[in-house]
Design an enzyme around this catalytic site. Structure first.
Site, short mmCIF file in Angstrom:
data_model
loop_
_atom_site.label_atom_id
_atom_site.label_comp_id
_atom_site.label_asym_id
_atom_site.label_seq_id
_atom_site.Cartn_x
_atom_site.Cartn_y
_atom_site.Cartn_z
N SER A 97 0.85 -1.19 0.00
CA SER A 97 0.00 0.00 0.00
C SER A 97 0.89 1.23 0.00
CB SER A 97 -0.91 0.00 1.23
OG SER A 97 -0.15 0.35 2.37
N LYS A 98 0.23 2.38 -0.01
CA LYS A 98 0.95 3.65 -0.08
C LYS A 98 1.99 3.80 1.03
CE LYS A 98 -2.10 6.89 -2.34
NZ LYS A 98 -3.25 7.71 -2.07
N ARG A 99 1.72 3.18 2.18
CA ARG A 99 2.67 3.25 3.29
C ARG A 99 4.06 2.79 2.86
NH1 ARG A 99 2.12 -0.58 6.77
NH2 ARG A 99 0.57 -1.68 5.54
N GLY B 208 5.52 3.24 0.01
CA GLY B 208 6.14 4.07 -1.02
C GLY B 208 5.23 4.13 -2.24
#
Ligand code: GLU
Length: 469
Positions: A238-240, A242
């Site tokens: 996920s965006k966490r 990168g």
């Protein structure tokens, strides 16, 4: 039978790497078998679907070079067709109208939860006469009540789900709009899809969809459910972790060749080969060799591949993608050397196109300050004489080419009885503004004679000003 695969994104965001990998596998399977690849936009969730997202997904696919043969088809333009199939199933007694109210269904769910049963529709309206279409109702599929659904997933192997685990799926809502599991089946049937390749978050839908296919008198297609991608901490990517958007990778300076190569290897292998050209991927890709286990995203490996392609692709090809980054960096290549030899000179030291664009700046733009550390070390009063001498010697050169230039710098050092570095380093800082550059001869050649001499003058003034303190 001609192979027909599809990519069926819901346009609720950008194209992320997981979706891109699914699209790539579908595309490769079609290309490998000389089949067709279809793009279908699953936009029936009107609240969450946007035109901007459709555009973003198509931009991502175009950038990756995943071309489709048919489509894009939009589900929202096919409502008449879905309505027709709902009516057909009703007429054949394979679906029925359900008049259960929200209150009844909520009560049923609560009761089932209290009894620790799995919440499911209890078939209350299943045996009612189909008569009254004017009362508010949904339409439910009459799922078989006995037996089991069994299929051989091309990646996961045999899967079997007992029909008593599946309740009567709603295929049309009270307002008449069709539901997801139903539209997918109608589309895959109408579009003649032979292999459904999709993320394994859909594997639980498949038995229901198979029952629908059979009710419609069709053999279901083959299914291949691709395991998910994990971040480096073992959690779903996920965006966490990168960048997850394909276009973010473009912005960060990756080549589509590198991202494609990275994605194809993420969950698929062919011996221990790491680098695959597009043609090789098409030739060698095999769904049966896709891993059953999820794979973890590894940014270092992607970066390694990117560097590999920057170094090995024809410079003209790299130039094509670099152009966008140069423009973004405000660099106009009309003001300096051809970009291709600049790329060749810089490729060894730049792992991304972004670094490459930044590294190319001094070939096109003059500067009036130097990298502080490099200037402090190299542009000292002791450097004035070697710089002045090398300027004089370079000014005399007619044949402004790397080897001649290199020889001239070496000859100057010899003349002054200095080591090569004592001349070369100040010269490098003078003409590039920094302490690092490709081979000095090549750098000088590309910067050009007039510009090089003018920059040496600038460095000499700098030294003078510094000495004057
Ligand atoms: N629209 C679904 C999604 O974006 C894909 C459905 C399918 O491939 O069958 O997750």
């Amino acid at each position: 039978m001609t192979v027909r695969t599809r990519f069926a994104p819901s346009p609720t965001g950008y194209l992320h790497v997981g979706g891109a990998r699914t699209a790539l596998y579908s595309w490769l399977h079609a290309r490998n078998r000389g089949g067709k690849f279809i793009l279908r936009i699953e936009d029936t969730d009107r609240e969450r679907s946007t035109e901007a997202s459709v555009q973003a997904i198509m931009d991502g696919m175009r950038w990756l070079g995943l071309d489709y043969d048919e489509g894009p088809f939009y589900q929202t333009r096919r409502f008449d067709r879905y309505g027709e199939v709902v009516r057909q199933l009703l007429d054949e007694g394979k679906a029925y109208r359900c008049y259960c109210t929200r209150e009844r269904l909520d009560g049923l769910r609560e009761q089932q939860m209290a009894n620790k049963q799995k919440p499911r529709y209890d078939g209350h309206c299943r045996e009612l006469e189909n008569g009254d279409a004017s009362r508010p109702h949904v339409v439910r599929f009459r799922n078989p009540t006995s037996g089991a659904v069994e299929f051989r997933d091309l990646i996961k192997g045999s899967i079997r789900v007992s029909n008593d685990e599946l309740d009567d799926l709603i295929i049309a809502r009270t307002d008449g709009t069709p539901t997801y599991n139903f539209t997918v089946v109608v589309d895959d049937m109408d579009m003649g899809v032979t292999q459904v390749i999709r993320g394994d978050d859909h594997v639980n839908n498949t038995p229901r969809q198979i029952n629908l296919f059979r009710a419609l008198g069709k053999e279901p297609p083959h299914f291949a459910h691709v395991p998910m991608i994990l971040g480096d901490d073992g959690k779903r990517l996920s965006k966490r972790h990168g960048a997850v958007s394909v276009m973010q990778y473009r912005d960060d300076g990756y080549l589509p060749e590198a991202l494609l190569n990275y994605l194809v290897r993420l969950g698929w292998s062919h011996g221990d080969q790491e680098v695959f050209s597009r043609d090789e991927m098409i030739e060698l890709f095999d769904l049966q060799q896709v891993n059953r286990a999820p794979s973890a995203f590894n940014t270092d490996k992607l970066l390694w591949l990117n560097h590999h392609y920057i170094k090995t692709l024809p410079a003209a090809k790299v130039a094509h993608h670099l152009q966008w980054h140069l423009e973004k960096a405000g660099i106009d290549t009309a003001t300096g050397p051809d970009i291709e030899p600049v790329i060749s000179a810089l490729a060894e030291r730049c792992k991304t196109l972004r670094e490459l664009a930044e590294g190319a700046r001094y070939f096109y733009q003059d500067f009036d300050s130097f990298d502080e550390k490099a200037a402090k070390k190299q542009l000292r009063p002791v450097a004035a004489e070697p710089l002045a001498k090398v300027r004089e010697n370079l000014a005399a050169i007619e044949d402004w080419h790397a080897e001649t230039l290199h020889a001239k710098v070496a000859a100057t050092a010899e003349q002054l009885e200095l080591g090569m570095g004592k001349v070369g380093m100040p010269l490098r800082v003078a003409v590039t503004g920094s302490g690092q550059s490709p081979d000095l001869g090549i750098t000088l050649e590309l910067i050009g004679k007039a510009r090089s001499l003018q920059r040496i003058d600038q460095a000499l003034s700098y030294i003078e000003a510094r000495a004057a303190g």
